[in-house]
Design a protein around this motif. Sequence first.
Motif, PDB file in Angstrom:
ATOM      1  N   HIS A  13       0.842  -1.192   0.000  1.00 32.46           N
ATOM      2  CA  HIS A  13       0.000   0.000   0.000  1.00 32.46           C
ATOM      3  C   HIS A  13       0.882   1.248   0.000  1.00 32.46           C
ATOM      4  O   HIS A  13       1.595   1.514   0.975  1.00 32.46           O
ATOM      5  N   ALA A  14       0.856   1.985  -1.113  1.00 35.77           N
ATOM      6  CA  ALA A  14       1.599   3.252  -1.238  1.00 35.77           C
ATOM      7  C   ALA A  14       3.068   3.093  -0.835  1.00 35.77           C
ATOM      8  O   ALA A  14       3.631   3.935  -0.138  1.00 35.77           O
ATOM      9  N   VAL A  15       3.689   2.015  -1.301  1.00 38.33           N
ATOM     10  CA  VAL A  15       5.064   1.710  -0.910  1.00 38.33           C
ATOM     11  C   VAL A  15       6.054   2.502  -1.764  1.00 38.33           C
ATOM     12  O   VAL A  15       5.981   2.494  -2.995  1.00 38.33           O
ATOM     13  N   SER A  16       6.974   3.186  -1.088  1.00 42.70           N
ATOM     14  CA  SER A  16       8.058   3.900  -1.751  1.00 42.70           C
ATOM     15  C   SER A  16       9.387   3.431  -1.178  1.00 42.70           C
ATOM     16  O   SER A  16       9.461   3.034  -0.004  1.00 42.70           O
ATOM     17  N   PHE A  17      10.417   3.482  -2.022  1.00 41.03           N
ATOM     18  CA  PHE A  17      11.740   3.055  -1.563  1.00 41.03           C
ATOM     19  C   PHE A  17      12.799   3.865  -2.292  1.00 41.03           C
ATOM     20  O   PHE A  17      12.681   4.153  -3.482  1.00 41.03           O
ATOM     21  N   ALA A  18      13.837   4.241  -1.555  1.00 42.68           N
ATOM     22  CA  ALA A  18      14.955   4.991  -2.133  1.00 42.68           C
ATOM     23  C   ALA A  18      16.263   4.295  -1.790  1.00 42.68           C
ATOM     24  O   ALA A  18      16.376   3.604  -0.776  1.00 42.68           O
ATOM     25  N   ASP A  21      21.748   6.516  -1.285  1.00 46.35           N
ATOM     26  CA  ASP A  21      22.181   7.854  -1.705  1.00 46.35           C
ATOM     27  C   ASP A  21      21.002   8.775  -2.013  1.00 46.35           C
ATOM     28  O   ASP A  21      21.193   9.898  -2.499  1.00 46.35           O
ATOM     29  N   GLY A  22      19.777   8.291  -1.716  1.00 48.95           N
ATOM     30  CA  GLY A  22      18.601   9.141  -1.860  1.00 48.95           C
ATOM     31  C   GLY A  22      17.886   9.059  -3.188  1.00 48.95           C
ATOM     32  O   GLY A  22      16.896   9.767  -3.410  1.00 48.95           O
ATOM     33  N   ARG A  23      18.341   8.176  -4.095  1.00 52.77           N
ATOM     34  CA  ARG A  23      17.673   8.058  -5.398  1.00 52.77           C
ATOM     35  C   ARG A  23      16.388   7.239  -5.248  1.00 52.77           C
ATOM     36  O   ARG A  23      16.409   6.138  -4.706  1.00 52.77           O
ATOM     37  N   ASP A  24      15.277   7.787  -5.720  1.00 53.24           N
ATOM     38  CA  ASP A  24      14.007   7.063  -5.672  1.00 53.24           C
ATOM     39  C   ASP A  24      14.041   5.887  -6.630  1.00 53.24           C
ATOM     40  O   ASP A  24      14.329   6.054  -7.819  1.00 53.24           O
ATOM     41  N   LEU A  25      13.745   4.697  -6.119  1.00 50.98           N
ATOM     42  CA  LEU A  25      13.602   3.528  -6.986  1.00 50.98           C
ATOM     43  C   LEU A  25      12.168   3.435  -7.482  1.00 50.98           C
ATOM     44  O   LEU A  25      11.927   3.218  -8.664  1.00 50.98           O
ATOM     45  N   PHE A  26      11.216   3.554  -6.560  1.00 53.31           N
ATOM     46  CA  PHE A  26       9.804   3.587  -6.932  1.00 53.31           C
ATOM     47  C   PHE A  26       9.026   4.295  -5.838  1.00 53.31           C
ATOM     48  O   PHE A  26       9.479   4.394  -4.690  1.00 53.31           O
ATOM     49  N   THR A  27       7.848   4.803  -6.228  1.00 53.81           N
ATOM     50  CA  THR A  27       7.026   5.548  -5.275  1.00 53.81           C
ATOM     51  C   THR A  27       5.566   5.115  -5.386  1.00 53.81           C
ATOM     52  O   THR A  27       5.084   4.799  -6.477  1.00 53.81           O
ATOM     53  N   ASP A  28       4.901   5.072  -4.246  1.00 55.55           N
ATOM     54  CA  ASP A  28       3.448   4.839  -4.166  1.00 55.55           C
ATOM     55  C   ASP A  28       2.983   3.611  -4.939  1.00 55.55           C
ATOM     56  O   ASP A  28       2.022   3.660  -5.705  1.00 55.55           O
ATOM     57  N   ILE A  29       3.665   2.488  -4.700  1.00 53.59           N
ATOM     58  CA  ILE A  29       3.251   1.235  -5.355  1.00 53.59           C
ATOM     59  C   ILE A  29       2.093   0.609  -4.584  1.00 53.59           C
ATOM     60  O   ILE A  29       2.171   0.416  -3.366  1.00 53.59           O
ATOM     61  N   ASP A  30       1.041   0.309  -5.305  1.00 53.53           N
ATOM     62  CA  ASP A  30      -0.121  -0.385  -4.744  1.00 53.53           C
ATOM     63  C   ASP A  30      -0.364  -1.636  -5.570  1.00 53.53           C
ATOM     64  O   ASP A  30      -0.771  -1.548  -6.735  1.00 53.53           O
ATOM     65  N   PRO A  61      10.198  -0.237   3.732  1.00 54.54           N
ATOM     66  CA  PRO A  61       9.920   0.847   2.783  1.00 54.54           C
ATOM     67  C   PRO A  61      10.163   2.216   3.417  1.00 54.54           C
ATOM     68  O   PRO A  61      10.055   2.379   4.634  1.00 54.54           O
ATOM     69  N   ARG A  62      10.513   3.183   2.573  1.00 58.24           N
ATOM     70  CA  ARG A  62      10.663   4.551   3.060  1.00 58.24           C
ATOM     71  C   ARG A  62       9.313   5.075   3.535  1.00 58.24           C
ATOM     72  O   ARG A  62       9.218   5.793   4.529  1.00 58.24           O
ATOM     73  N   SER A  63       8.255   4.696   2.816  1.00 62.47           N
ATOM     74  CA  SER A  63       6.895   5.040   3.226  1.00 62.47           C
ATOM     75  C   SER A  63       5.959   3.964   2.697  1.00 62.47           C
ATOM     76  O   SER A  63       6.304   3.195   1.812  1.00 62.47           O
TER      77      SER A  63
END
Length: 234
Positions: A13-18, A21-30, A61-63
Amino acid sequence: MSSRKSAPIVALHAVSFATPDGRDLFTDIDIAFGHDRAGLVGGNGIGKSTLLRLIAGELTPRSGTVERSGRIGTLRQSVQVDDRAPVADLLGVAEALGRLERLAEGRGSLDDAAEADWTLESRLAIALANVGLAGLDPARRLASLSGGERTRVALAALLLDDPDLLLLDEPTNNLDADGRAAIARVLAGWKKGAIVVSHDRALLRGMDRIVELSGLGARAYGGGYDLYAERKAA
């Protein structure tokens, strides 16, 4: 297209991961995964292996949240083992087989008798046969097996554990034709959930659906790889 029921085993649910070094791999995966076989595809470096580790609970996850309602088993890209160890160690059954051996020889204790798994030997034989290693001696040294055979033993260990969801990360890499066929047979007969990261189109053709991971998130396509390719082309 499969008619398997797909009650979620894992739901993101709304999974984000970086990256560190802070680079976003993916954001808000449902997305949810249930009792079907999903092929996970996407460009190199997009985060497919990372997503499997998030699902397995090895990363946080970051979020967002990852909900799990069943047991998860993971087959690694490479199997790190002690060459001097017996096959039984990689299978995770050395102690249990030793207990059965002591009982058969009349040396077993009351604890051995209480804890003995009398179905183990038959289940082990079936698991090894399913990965194309019928008759493999659990006492054989891992040093005598090829890398591909070790991968197949690791898969047999997963089958013995019988998880609700299999996570397979590039399972056919470095396998010969017999090894690739064994992986395909296992997945064809698997009645629970599976997520397979692979570039092997022959293997992906047998999936119930394809999940594409991209910078836009995760998108599911019903059917195997050929139907996915058709829809992408259209």
